[in-house]
Design an enzyme around this catalytic site. Structure first.
Site, PDB file in Angstrom:
ATOM      1  N   GLU A  85       0.845  -1.194   0.000  1.00 36.47           N
ATOM      2  CA  GLU A  85       0.000   0.000   0.000  1.00 36.47           C
ATOM      3  C   GLU A  85       0.879   1.243   0.000  1.00 36.47           C
ATOM      4  O   GLU A  85       0.445   2.323   0.383  1.00 36.47           O
ATOM      5  CB  GLU A  85      -1.027  -0.015   1.125  1.00 36.47           C
ATOM      6  CG  GLU A  85      -0.534  -0.386   2.483  1.00 36.47           C
ATOM      7  CD  GLU A  85      -1.676  -0.517   3.483  1.00 36.47           C
ATOM      8  OE1 GLU A  85      -2.454   0.439   3.622  1.00 36.47           O
ATOM      9  OE2 GLU A  85      -1.775  -1.572   4.130  1.00 36.47           O
ATOM     10  N   CYS A 122      -3.805  -3.754   4.047  1.00 35.29           N
ATOM     11  CA  CYS A 122      -2.887  -4.784   4.560  1.00 35.29           C
ATOM     12  C   CYS A 122      -3.303  -6.205   4.195  1.00 35.29           C
ATOM     13  O   CYS A 122      -2.490  -7.124   4.247  1.00 35.29           O
ATOM     14  CB  CYS A 122      -2.775  -4.679   6.077  1.00 35.29           C
ATOM     15  SG  CYS A 122      -2.456  -3.010   6.650  1.00 35.29           S
ATOM     16  N   THR A 165       2.994   3.986  15.315  1.00 42.46           N
ATOM     17  CA  THR A 165       2.859   2.588  14.859  1.00 42.46           C
ATOM     18  C   THR A 165       3.525   2.370  13.502  1.00 42.46           C
ATOM     19  O   THR A 165       3.165   1.450  12.775  1.00 42.46           O
ATOM     20  CB  THR A 165       1.366   2.190  14.750  1.00 42.46           C
ATOM     21  OG1 THR A 165       0.754   2.988  13.729  1.00 42.46           O
ATOM     22  CG2 THR A 165       0.615   2.399  16.040  1.00 42.46           C
ATOM     23  N   HIS A 246      -3.166 -10.097  11.859  1.00 47.54           N
ATOM     24  CA  HIS A 246      -2.613  -8.807  11.422  1.00 47.54           C
ATOM     25  C   HIS A 246      -2.321  -7.965  12.667  1.00 47.54           C
ATOM     26  O   HIS A 246      -3.170  -7.827  13.547  1.00 47.54           O
ATOM     27  CB  HIS A 246      -3.615  -8.082  10.520  1.00 47.54           C
ATOM     28  CG  HIS A 246      -3.200  -6.681  10.210  1.00 47.54           C
ATOM     29  ND1 HIS A 246      -2.007  -6.391   9.588  1.00 47.54           N
ATOM     30  CD2 HIS A 246      -3.790  -5.486  10.470  1.00 47.54           C
ATOM     31  CE1 HIS A 246      -1.886  -5.083   9.459  1.00 47.54           C
ATOM     32  NE2 HIS A 246      -2.954  -4.500   9.997  1.00 47.54           N
ATOM     33  N   ASN A 330       4.399  -1.625  12.454  1.00 50.03           N
ATOM     34  CA  ASN A 330       3.453  -2.126  11.453  1.00 50.03           C
ATOM     35  C   ASN A 330       4.133  -2.258  10.090  1.00 50.03           C
ATOM     36  O   ASN A 330       4.708  -1.293   9.590  1.00 50.03           O
ATOM     37  CB  ASN A 330       2.270  -1.147  11.346  1.00 50.03           C
ATOM     38  CG  ASN A 330       1.098  -1.739  10.574  1.00 50.03           C
ATOM     39  OD1 ASN A 330       1.186  -2.831  10.031  1.00 50.03           O
ATOM     40  ND2 ASN A 330       0.001  -1.017  10.533  1.00 50.03           N
ATOM     41  N   SER A 366      -7.665  -2.288   6.004  1.00 48.32           N
ATOM     42  CA  SER A 366      -8.619  -1.194   6.205  1.00 48.32           C
ATOM     43  C   SER A 366      -9.430  -0.997   4.940  1.00 48.32           C
ATOM     44  O   SER A 366      -9.013  -1.347   3.839  1.00 48.32           O
ATOM     45  CB  SER A 366      -7.875   0.098   6.536  1.00 48.32           C
ATOM     46  OG  SER A 366      -7.200  -0.047   7.754  1.00 48.32           O
TER      47      SER A 366
HETATM   48  N1  CAA Z   1       0.542   3.165  30.406  1.00 46.25           N
HETATM   49  C1  CAA Z   1      -0.120   2.090  29.864  1.00 46.25           C
HETATM   50  N2  CAA Z   1      -1.011   2.200  28.843  1.00 46.25           N
HETATM   51  C2  CAA Z   1      -1.247   3.428  28.330  1.00 46.25           C
HETATM   52  C3  CAA Z   1      -0.605   4.589  28.845  1.00 46.25           C
HETATM   53  C4  CAA Z   1       0.312   4.409  29.926  1.00 46.25           C
HETATM   54  N3  CAA Z   1       0.969   5.440  30.459  1.00 46.25           N
HETATM   55  N4  CAA Z   1      -1.050   5.652  28.150  1.00 46.25           N
HETATM   56  C5  CAA Z   1      -1.933   5.192  27.234  1.00 46.25           C
HETATM   57  N5  CAA Z   1      -2.046   3.853  27.352  1.00 46.25           N
HETATM   58  C6  CAA Z   1      -2.888   2.956  26.540  1.00 46.25           C
HETATM   59  C7  CAA Z   1      -4.266   3.476  26.279  1.00 46.25           C
HETATM   60  O1  CAA Z   1      -5.152   3.199  27.345  1.00 46.25           O
HETATM   61  C8  CAA Z   1      -4.613   2.725  25.005  1.00 46.25           C
HETATM   62  O2  CAA Z   1      -4.960   1.399  25.321  1.00 46.25           O
HETATM   63  P1  CAA Z   1      -6.482   0.902  25.138  1.00 46.25           P
HETATM   64  O3  CAA Z   1      -6.868   1.164  23.714  1.00 46.25           O
HETATM   65  O4  CAA Z   1      -6.428  -0.551  25.457  1.00 46.25           O
HETATM   66  O5  CAA Z   1      -7.285   1.717  26.083  1.00 46.25           O
HETATM   67  C9  CAA Z   1      -3.275   2.634  24.279  1.00 46.25           C
HETATM   68  O6  CAA Z   1      -2.276   2.864  25.268  1.00 46.25           O
HETATM   69  C10 CAA Z   1      -3.095   3.677  23.193  1.00 46.25           C
HETATM   70  O7  CAA Z   1      -3.345   4.943  23.747  1.00 46.25           O
HETATM   71  P2  CAA Z   1      -4.316   5.963  23.001  1.00 46.25           P
HETATM   72  O8  CAA Z   1      -5.571   5.284  22.553  1.00 46.25           O
HETATM   73  O9  CAA Z   1      -4.436   7.171  23.832  1.00 46.25           O
HETATM   74  O10 CAA Z   1      -3.392   6.257  21.734  1.00 46.25           O
HETATM   75  P3  CAA Z   1      -3.636   7.255  20.562  1.00 46.25           P
HETATM   76  O11 CAA Z   1      -4.977   7.858  20.604  1.00 46.25           O
HETATM   77  O12 CAA Z   1      -2.475   8.180  20.527  1.00 46.25           O
HETATM   78  O13 CAA Z   1      -3.561   6.337  19.270  1.00 46.25           O
HETATM   79  C11 CAA Z   1      -4.240   4.651  17.730  1.00 46.25           C
HETATM   80  C12 CAA Z   1      -3.866   4.949  19.179  1.00 46.25           C
HETATM   81  C13 CAA Z   1      -5.614   5.255  17.433  1.00 46.25           C
HETATM   82  C14 CAA Z   1      -4.294   3.148  17.529  1.00 46.25           C
HETATM   83  C15 CAA Z   1      -3.177   5.285  16.791  1.00 46.25           C
HETATM   84  O14 CAA Z   1      -1.910   4.750  17.041  1.00 46.25           O
HETATM   85  C16 CAA Z   1      -3.504   5.136  15.320  1.00 46.25           C
HETATM   86  O15 CAA Z   1      -4.278   5.902  14.745  1.00 46.25           O
HETATM   87  N6  CAA Z   1      -2.865   4.139  14.654  1.00 46.25           N
HETATM   88  C17 CAA Z   1      -3.032   3.925  13.203  1.00 46.25           C
HETATM   89  C18 CAA Z   1      -4.300   3.167  12.890  1.00 46.25           C
HETATM   90  C19 CAA Z   1      -4.234   1.739  13.351  1.00 46.25           C
HETATM   91  O16 CAA Z   1      -3.180   1.136  13.480  1.00 46.25           O
HETATM   92  N7  CAA Z   1      -5.423   1.134  13.548  1.00 46.25           N
HETATM   93  C20 CAA Z   1      -5.501  -0.275  13.891  1.00 46.25           C
HETATM   94  C21 CAA Z   1      -6.687  -0.929  13.233  1.00 46.25           C
HETATM   95  S1  CAA Z   1      -6.635  -0.603  11.468  1.00 46.25           S
HETATM   96  C22 CAA Z   1      -5.498  -1.725  10.844  1.00 46.25           C
HETATM   97  O17 CAA Z   1      -5.144  -2.661  11.493  1.00 46.25           O
HETATM   98  C23 CAA Z   1      -4.947  -1.484   9.469  1.00 46.25           C
HETATM   99  C24 CAA Z   1      -3.566  -0.945   9.586  1.00 46.25           C
HETATM  100  O18 CAA Z   1      -2.617  -1.700   9.587  1.00 46.25           O
HETATM  101  C25 CAA Z   1      -3.362   0.492   9.694  1.00 46.25           C
END
Ligand code: CAA
Length: 447
Positions: A85, A122, A165, A246, A330, A366
């Site tokens: 991708e 993916c 990621t 994945h 990733n 996605s």
């Molecule tokens: N200690 C322990 N854990 C902590 C922490 C701390 N100090 N601070 C935060 N965390 C945890 C949070 O609770 C959260 O866990 P949960 O979801 O279990 O509650 C985790 O760490 C991540 O924290 P946030 O949700 O606050 O993180 P974020 O908002 O900055 O971003 C994300 C997370 C949305 C996944 C972001 O990384 C993102 O957009 N990633 C790209 C999209 C993605 O990978 N999506 C996955 C599904 S899509 C897919 O799989 C296709 C692909 O390959 C892209």
């Protein structure tokens, strides 16, 4: 048509040659607690391509290692499918560039190999394996194998939550009859819907609705599992030695695994065995409204994830699949194939006898589509997996400072002019060497 087993005969993995330590280097610059990365997302580091690396060099380098190791010539390969991708050309497929690289170093050519490029985020890595499987099963391969390569530079815009990621690498797989490592099931489950969660409409870096993407991953995986069960019969917790999924980040797999466990234990003796500790699973018809049911289900899943029975299953079946993902981030199309390799490498370290064991493989892309199938481990898995030359490459990655990370990100950003010296010295590998008269990328092999 062939009735012989078809599957993955050899695997090679190429990681981007730089790494960004998320806890030590990235978190302090972002003002974040390092445990957000190591515990929350479950990641220690991301792999990055050096200045002379891209999706073609990583794919060609993985493919060359694999062909050299297997003693294969270009004429032994009847098909080159690249899944990515991160493509930079809307017409000429990456597989032609990869073939061009390989033809620089081998006698003969891939003139009669069918080349293509697969796109569905993916999940296209698995779709390419699927295409190769179908081509061989149909008897169109004339005794030749298929070279399938999943290659990506998974970069996000600076400041996007997805920046945590990122990753870069390629997984090359030889798909053939009577494979040494795993054979693929004909049974297959699909969960597919038009979704707007992660996309790149004529742009390099993705537009992402991160929270929604997590929900869509879980929903489509569930549908794929149900679809798979509709053809294979019900899946049981003990049916599979490993379940590679994945892995955009290991925390995503942690969320999916407990939901899968809940689904497959529903109405079983295992649900009854867990009942004294956490009760039975909530049934929707026992609730007046959907919200109350969903709250009860969330509480049940939280309690389930804390039980020792679940923890033991997770440690044995899932944890080994995310070991490499933790170190590289990733790899998009390569991610699930890295998860399979991670599990098999861990079994090799533990000197396990895996022959005949089953894997439940869950791929996801996605936009959005999940695919689930099973694989059977074959006699030659041990030698095949021992030959994967990854640990040394992971250890040799150049550890970027934050300032260097910013420069590497700029180097690979198509909209930024940058002139950055490489951080590593290329040797015995393909490199991106410049641009041709029609703006095509040019590559050369460096001794
Ligand atoms: N200690 C322990 N854990 C902590 C922490 C701390 N100090 N601070 C935060 N965390 C945890 C949070 O609770 C959260 O866990 P949960 O979801 O279990 O509650 C985790 O760490 C991540 O924290 P946030 O949700 O606050 O993180 P974020 O908002 O900055 O971003 C994300 C997370 C949305 C996944 C972001 O990384 C993102 O957009 N990633 C790209 C999209 C993605 O990978 N999506 C996955 C599904 S899509 C897919 O799989 C296709 C692909 O390959 C892209």
């Amino acid at each position: 048509m062939t009735d012989r087993a078809v599957g993955i005969d050899a695997i090679e993995i190429w990681t981007g040659k730089c790494k960004l330590d998320l806890a030590e280097t990235f978190a302090p610059e972002k003002g974040d607690d390092p445990e957000k990365y190591t515990k929350g997302l479950g990641l220690r580091a991301s792999s990055f391509p050096d200045t002379y690396e891209d999706i073609v060099t990583m794919a060609a380098n993985a493919a060359k290692s694999l062909l050299d190791r297997e003693g294969l010539a270009p004429t032994d390969v009847g098909r080159i499918d690249v899944a990515t991708e991160s493509a930079f050309d809307n017409s000429k497929p990456v597989s032609t560039y990869v073939a061009g690289c390989l033809e620089q170093v081998y006698e003969g050519d891939f003139r009669h190999a069918n080349k293509g490029e697969r796109k569905f985020a993916c999940v296209s890595g698995t779709q390419s394996v699927d295409d190769a499987y179908n081509w061989i099963r149909a008897g169109r391969n004339r005794g030749r194998a298929a070279l399938v390569i999943a290659t990506d530079t998974a970069l996000y815009a600076r400041g996007d939550p997805g920046e945590a990621t990122q990753g870069a690498g390629a997984v090359a797989m030889l798909v053939d009859e009577d494979p040494s490592i795993v054979s693929l099931s004909t049974d297959q489950g699909i969960g597919s819907m038009d979704e707007t969660d992660f996309l790149k409409p004529q742009q390099q870096f993705p537009s992402v609705d991160g929270k929604r993407s997590v929900k869509v991953y879980l929903a489509r995986m569930r549908e794929a599992l149900e679809d798979y069960e509709s053809v294979s019969g019900r899946v049981g917790v003990e049916d599979f030695r490993f379940a590679p999924f994945h892995t955009p980040f290991p925390g995503m797999v942690r969320k999916a695994a407990v939901l899968a466990y809940r689904h497959v234990t529903r109405g079983t003796e295992l649900e009854e065995a867990l009942a004294p500790e956490i009760g039975r699973q909530p049934r929707e018809d026992a609730f007046d409204d959907r919200e109350a049911f969903e709250t009860a289900m969330r509480d049940y899943v939280d309690a389930l994830s804390e039980t020792s029975r679940y923890r033991e299953w997770y440690e044995a079946t899932i944890e080994p699949t995310i070991d490499i993902g933790r170190q590289v981030g990733n790899w998009y199309t390569g991610s699930v194939h890295l998860a399979r390799a991670s599990a098999l490498l861990s079994a090799l370290r533990n000197d396990e006898d895996l022959v005949g064991e089953e894997l439940l493989v869950g791929s996801y892309g996605s936009g959005a589509q999940a695919e689930i199938h099973s694989e059977t481990v074959r006699e030659g898995w041990r030698e095949g997996v021992a030959a994967i030359d990854l640990q040394e490459r992971l250890g040799a990655r150049y550890d970027l400072s934050f300032d260097e990370y910013e420069r590497i990100h700029d180097t690979h950003n198509h909209d930024v002019e940058s002139d950055v010296e490489p951080f590593t010295q290329p040797a015995n590998e393909f490199v991106h060497a410049g641009w041709g008269r029609m703006n095509e990328r040019q590559y050369e092999y460096v001794e």
